[in-house]
Design a protein around this motif. Structure first.
Motif, PDB file in Angstrom:
ATOM      1  N   ARG A  60       0.751  -1.394   0.059  1.00 42.20           N
ATOM      2  CA  ARG A  60       0.030  -0.057   0.084  1.00 42.20           C
ATOM      3  C   ARG A  60       0.812   1.421   0.105  1.00 42.20           C
ATOM      4  NH1 ARG A  60      -2.440  -1.035   5.856  1.00 42.20           N
ATOM      5  NH2 ARG A  60      -2.513  -2.998   5.119  1.00 42.20           N
ATOM      6  N   TRP A  61       2.120   1.053   0.351  1.00 48.12           N
ATOM      7  CA  TRP A  61       2.910   2.590   0.424  1.00 48.12           C
ATOM      8  C   TRP A  61       4.156   2.147  -0.556  1.00 48.12           C
ATOM      9  CZ3 TRP A  61       2.443   7.148   1.650  1.00 48.12           C
ATOM     10  CH2 TRP A  61       3.636   7.939   1.999  1.00 48.12           C
ATOM     11  N   ARG A  62       4.915   1.168  -0.535  1.00 44.85           N
ATOM     12  CA  ARG A  62       6.063   1.064  -1.509  1.00 44.85           C
ATOM     13  C   ARG A  62       5.522   0.935  -2.943  1.00 44.85           C
ATOM     14  NH1 ARG A  62       7.874  -5.017  -1.719  1.00 44.85           N
ATOM     15  NH2 ARG A  62       6.342  -6.264  -0.949  1.00 44.85           N
ATOM     16  N   GLY A  63       4.163   0.361  -2.972  1.00 48.57           N
ATOM     17  CA  GLY A  63       3.597   0.364  -4.372  1.00 48.57           C
ATOM     18  C   GLY A  63       3.027   1.608  -4.890  1.00 48.57           C
ATOM     19  N   SER A  64       3.383   2.768  -4.252  1.00 50.28           N
ATOM     20  CA  SER A  64       2.728   4.101  -4.649  1.00 50.28           C
ATOM     21  C   SER A  64       4.181   4.655  -5.483  1.00 50.28           C
ATOM     22  CB  SER A  64       2.317   4.942  -3.496  1.00 50.28           C
ATOM     23  OG  SER A  64       3.452   5.211  -2.633  1.00 50.28           O
ATOM     24  N   THR A  65       3.942   5.495  -5.990  1.00 50.25           N
ATOM     25  CA  THR A  65       5.106   6.281  -6.749  1.00 50.25           C
ATOM     26  C   THR A  65       5.809   7.144  -6.010  1.00 50.25           C
ATOM     27  OG1 THR A  65       4.027   8.241  -7.457  1.00 50.25           O
ATOM     28  CG2 THR A  65       4.074   6.198  -9.018  1.00 50.25           C
ATOM     29  N   PRO A  66       7.295   7.418  -6.084  1.00 50.75           N
ATOM     30  CA  PRO A  66       7.840   8.278  -5.325  1.00 50.75           C
ATOM     31  C   PRO A  66       7.295   9.681  -5.422  1.00 50.75           C
ATOM     32  CG  PRO A  66       9.435   6.912  -6.691  1.00 50.75           C
ATOM     33  CD  PRO A  66       8.120   6.733  -6.960  1.00 50.75           C
ATOM     34  N   GLU A  67       6.629   9.966  -6.350  1.00 48.11           N
ATOM     35  CA  GLU A  67       6.140  11.488  -6.527  1.00 48.11           C
ATOM     36  C   GLU A  67       4.815  11.361  -5.474  1.00 48.11           C
ATOM     37  OE1 GLU A  67       8.550  10.884 -10.087  1.00 48.11           O
ATOM     38  OE2 GLU A  67       6.959   9.497  -9.059  1.00 48.11           O
ATOM     39  N   ARG A  68       3.884  10.369  -5.489  1.00 46.99           N
ATOM     40  CA  ARG A  68       3.036  10.349  -4.565  1.00 46.99           C
ATOM     41  C   ARG A  68       3.451  10.296  -2.988  1.00 46.99           C
ATOM     42  NH1 ARG A  68      -1.437  12.246  -2.496  1.00 46.99           N
ATOM     43  NH2 ARG A  68      -2.739  10.542  -1.265  1.00 46.99           N
ATOM     44  N   ARG A  69       4.435   9.611  -2.674  1.00 50.56           N
ATOM     45  CA  ARG A  69       4.883   9.677  -1.484  1.00 50.56           C
ATOM     46  C   ARG A  69       5.546  11.119  -0.998  1.00 50.56           C
ATOM     47  NH1 ARG A  69       7.284   4.448  -3.270  1.00 50.56           N
ATOM     48  NH2 ARG A  69       9.537   5.257  -3.266  1.00 50.56           N
ATOM     49  N   ALA A  70       6.200  11.841  -1.966  1.00 49.99           N
ATOM     50  CA  ALA A  70       6.518  13.037  -1.617  1.00 49.99           C
ATOM     51  C   ALA A  70       5.463  13.974  -1.685  1.00 49.99           C
ATOM     52  CB  ALA A  70       7.450  13.514  -3.026  1.00 49.99           C
ATOM     53  N   GLU A  71       4.476  13.809  -2.044  1.00 47.85           N
ATOM     54  CA  GLU A  71       3.379  14.710  -2.030  1.00 47.85           C
ATOM     55  C   GLU A  71       2.541  14.587  -0.602  1.00 47.85           C
ATOM     56  OE1 GLU A  71      -1.318  14.687  -3.770  1.00 47.85           O
ATOM     57  OE2 GLU A  71       0.310  13.951  -5.029  1.00 47.85           O
ATOM     58  N   LEU A  72       2.766  13.422   0.029  1.00 44.13           N
ATOM     59  CA  LEU A  72       2.100  13.294   1.428  1.00 44.13           C
ATOM     60  C   LEU A  72       3.140  13.977   2.229  1.00 44.13           C
ATOM     61  CD1 LEU A  72       0.257   9.769   0.894  1.00 44.13           C
ATOM     62  CD2 LEU A  72      -0.844  12.046   1.257  1.00 44.13           C
ATOM     63  N   LEU A  73       4.473  13.808   1.984  1.00 37.81           N
ATOM     64  CA  LEU A  73       5.623  13.997   2.747  1.00 37.81           C
ATOM     65  C   LEU A  73       5.300  15.505   3.149  1.00 37.81           C
ATOM     66  CD1 LEU A  73       8.485  11.847   2.121  1.00 37.81           C
ATOM     67  CD2 LEU A  73       7.361  11.825   4.237  1.00 37.81           C
ATOM     68  N   ASP A  74       5.299  16.371   1.694  1.00 35.79           N
ATOM     69  CA  ASP A  74       4.680  17.776   1.562  1.00 35.79           C
ATOM     70  C   ASP A  74       3.981  18.394   2.605  1.00 35.79           C
ATOM     71  OD1 ASP A  74       7.227  18.018  -0.093  1.00 35.79           O
ATOM     72  OD2 ASP A  74       6.060  18.149  -1.983  1.00 35.79           O
ATOM     73  N   ALA A  75       2.623  17.355   2.394  1.00 30.41           N
ATOM     74  CA  ALA A  75       1.540  17.723   3.351  1.00 30.41           C
ATOM     75  C   ALA A  75       1.936  17.472   4.846  1.00 30.41           C
ATOM     76  CB  ALA A  75       0.422  16.666   2.994  1.00 30.41           C
TER      77      ALA A  75
END
Length: 480
Positions: A60-75
């Motif tokens: 559910r997490w590692r299957g997301s893209t680095p861009e999506r993970r970065a978006e949530l880290l920005d939030a």
């Protein structure tokens, strides 16, 4: 002010931490009890690991893209930015570090989260490799559930740094903050939930050594990132060895400074005092032992004592304070015992005897004693000054005992000082300065000797949370 409840977070749900040994969190400035110290149960620790394992397995997490993970880290960065002042005050109470410093940490937490996301986007989770026969890819694969064992001296900065880079890399985590400084991690978990990081990706357990041992001993924990004491690091390494869990351990070090004959002594004394008194003396790369030409030893010791005497000692919540209390009573007791041992070895000690009567204050001290001094790390506002005959002897003494994190050299000839610095057993050696921050945006630092395993350059930290896997079409017609 109000204090965050010590909750256990499992799979996106906050639960009561039910265990108590009767101890309390205290205000280090006064000794006043503030809130009961509560721990997760063993069953909660097991369930937190299970939640992380499930999140790793279903991608559910590692299957997301680095861009999506970065978006949530920005939030999440925006969330912690709004709470920077609250975090700074909680950190100052949990650690004794002056609020002028914890504000710097609190104000930088958002930038740390954003930077981790950017780095993950830059390297991506996979990339094509040159190959004529067909597609060959290099994949960055998270090891599995990762335990983050946090120190008490920089609570929010360490919680955010480890969590940010683990999440950016696609890893799922279980955090275990120090029982002396649990509040920042509580806020971080609230933020992760609020911004929509998937349930089970970030989990939190509370407690002291028993909870930590249960966590790192769990067979499902594939990697462990820990910052703390050397005895704790050794115990973790021994526990993890049987299953070959990946380790990043930043441990203790009696960091040495060498003052060359051509150094500006008053400037060196000011920089050394700045270094040893930062974070109320509670940071792992502080200079702990100073070696200086025999003829100038007493002069440097006097200059250091004068510098110590000029610093404002007071409450960690006071805007004017430069040196606050140490974090808890046992920390002060250990420092007092170490100072007594130095005296028994023959040290002459100069100390600033104007600390407040209440709270966990330790008088900043300069101990004048030749030789390597204490074998154990001195983690507080105390420094040893000793003499050397020549630079070969200085290097030999500097490299004696538990070393490996940091070193310092002072001298008028910067090239010669840097050349001397290469002879020190240390991952980072600074010339004519004692700053906390890296010297370059591309800095990298390995932990040498008994100071730990791994390193903490930003790229190194990101790499720690993943293994590298090659998948592709094999080359045809190879002879072997």
């Amino acid at each position: 002010m109000t204090y965050p409840a010590l909750r256990t977070w499992i799979g996106g749900v906050a639960e009561d931490s039910p265990e108590s040994d009767g101890s309390w969190l205290h205000d280090p400035n006064t000794g006043e009890p503030l809130a009961p110290s509560l721990s997760s149960s063993t069953a909660q620790v097991d369930r937190a690991v299970a939640a992380a394992q499930a999140a790793h397995d279903d991608r559910r997490w590692r299957g997301s893209t680095p861009e999506r993970r970065a978006e949530l880290l920005d939030a999440l960065a925006e969330w912690v930015d709004v709470r920077a002042e609250e975090i700074a005050r909680l950190d100052a109470l949990n650690s004794g570090v002056p609020i002028s410093v914890t504000r710097l940490f609190g104000g930088a937490n958002g930038a740390t989260l954003r930077d981790a996301g950017r780095r993950a986007v830059a390297v991506q989770d996979s990339r094509l490799l040159p190959a004529e026969q067909g597609e060959v890819r290099l994949h960055r694969v998270p090891w599995g559930p990762t335990a983050l064992i946090l120190p008490w001296n920089a609570p929010s900065a360490m919680a955010v740094k480890k969590t940010a880079f683990a999440l950016a890399a696609g890893a799922v985590v279980v955090l275990k903050p120090s029982s002396f400084s649990p509040w920042s991690a509580q806020l971080l978990l609230e933020g992760a939930h609020a911004v929509g990081i998937p349930d089970g990706v970030v989990n939190l357990v509370q407690g002291s050594g028993g909870v930590g041992r249960r966590l790192v001993g769990d067979e499902r924990i594939a990697a462990i990132s820990m910052t703390g004491s050397t005895p704790t690091g050794r115990a973790i390494a021994a526990t993890a060895a049987a299953r070959f869990a990946r380790l990043q351990l930043e441990l203790g070090s009696n960091n040495a400074a060498i003052v060359r004959a051509d150094a500006d002594l008053p400037a060196a004394a000011k920089a050394l005092a700045d270094g040893v008194l930062k974070l109320s003396g509670q940071w792992c790369e502080a200079p702990r032992r100073v070696l200086v030409d025999r003829a100038r030893r007493d002069e440097l010791a006097a200059l250091l004592a004068d510098e110590f005497g000029r610093r404002v000692i007071g409450s960690s919540l006071d805007e004017a304070t430069e040196v606050g209390p140490v974090a808890f009573a046992a920390r002060r007791t250990e420092l007092e015992e170490q100072r007594d041992r130095l005296v028994r070895q023959g040290a002459e000690v100069f100390r600033v005897d104007r600390t407040p009567d209440s709270g966990w204050f330790f008088a900043p001290s300069v101990a004048v004693l030749d030789g390597p001094g204490l074998a154990d790390e001195v983690f507080g506002p105390m420094i040893q000054v000793g003499a050397y005959r020549d630079e070969d002897e200085a290097v030999r003494i500097a490299n004696t005992g538990q070393v490996g994190l940091a070193g310092y050299v002072f001298g008028g000839d910067e090239a010669a000082a840097a050349a001397l610095g290469t002879r020190l057993v240390a991952g980072e050696v600074k010339v004519n300065g004692t700053s906390v921050l890296d010297m370059s945006a591309q800095s990298a630092q390995s932990f040498f000797g008994a100071s730990g395993l791994g390193g903490h350059g930003d790229d190194d930290v990101l790499d720690f949370f993943v293994g590298k896997q090659i998948v592709g079409v094999d080359r045809p017609g190879l002879p072997l």
